[in-house]
Motif scaffolding. Sequence first.
Motif, PDB file in Angstrom:
ATOM      1  N   ARG A  84       7.069   3.210  -0.180  1.00 22.87           N
ATOM      2  CA  ARG A  84       8.211   3.865   0.887  1.00 22.87           C
ATOM      3  C   ARG A  84       8.337   3.350   2.118  1.00 22.87           C
ATOM      4  N   ASP A 109       0.800  -1.120  -0.067  1.00 27.06           N
ATOM      5  CA  ASP A 109       0.043  -0.094  -0.083  1.00 27.06           C
ATOM      6  C   ASP A 109       0.760   1.251  -0.036  1.00 27.06           C
ATOM      7  N   ASP A 110       2.121   1.309   0.308  1.00 25.65           N
ATOM      8  CA  ASP A 110       2.933   2.458   0.415  1.00 25.65           C
ATOM      9  C   ASP A 110       4.509   1.841   0.053  1.00 25.65           C
TER      10      ASP A 110
END
Length: 163
Positions: free
Chosen positions: A99, A96-97
């Motif tokens: 990073r 979902d991310d």
Amino acid sequence: MAATRNSRRRHLETSAWGALLQVHARLVPKLDGDLKRTTGLPLAWYDVLLELAGASDTRLRMSDLGERVVLSRTRVSRLVAEMETHGLVQRDANPDDRRSAFVTITDAGRRRYREAAPIYLRGIAERFADRLADEELATITAALQRVVEPADDSGDRAGSRPA
């Protein structure tokens, strides 16, 4: 009269703070030595395993782990890399991310954590808790939690954790 009260208060403040720092400085290396001698795990690794074992799904985002560990906040990335090499944790990309990443305790990490927990708990009991009455332990806990709570509310997390 106010100056005397302020001077007394300042003495109490610095004495309490100094005692807290001395307890930490003396006991953490001893707990670390106990764990290393008996299990081969450094206390900082146990700290990471403790947080992961207590997390839902036994995993945390790397940033959340960094906020929770007590001993090595600035070294979490390096600790996780070392522990990953030893098969105790695994790092996975966050779908979902991109990073961020998740850190998950492995089966081997869970076994090592269970092996180390009794040594850690015994060290806390023998080097700290057995020297205090139940009421003193309750007072220390309540007092220190009052200090930590405002930091938690402001986004700083000093972490309260089980054993």
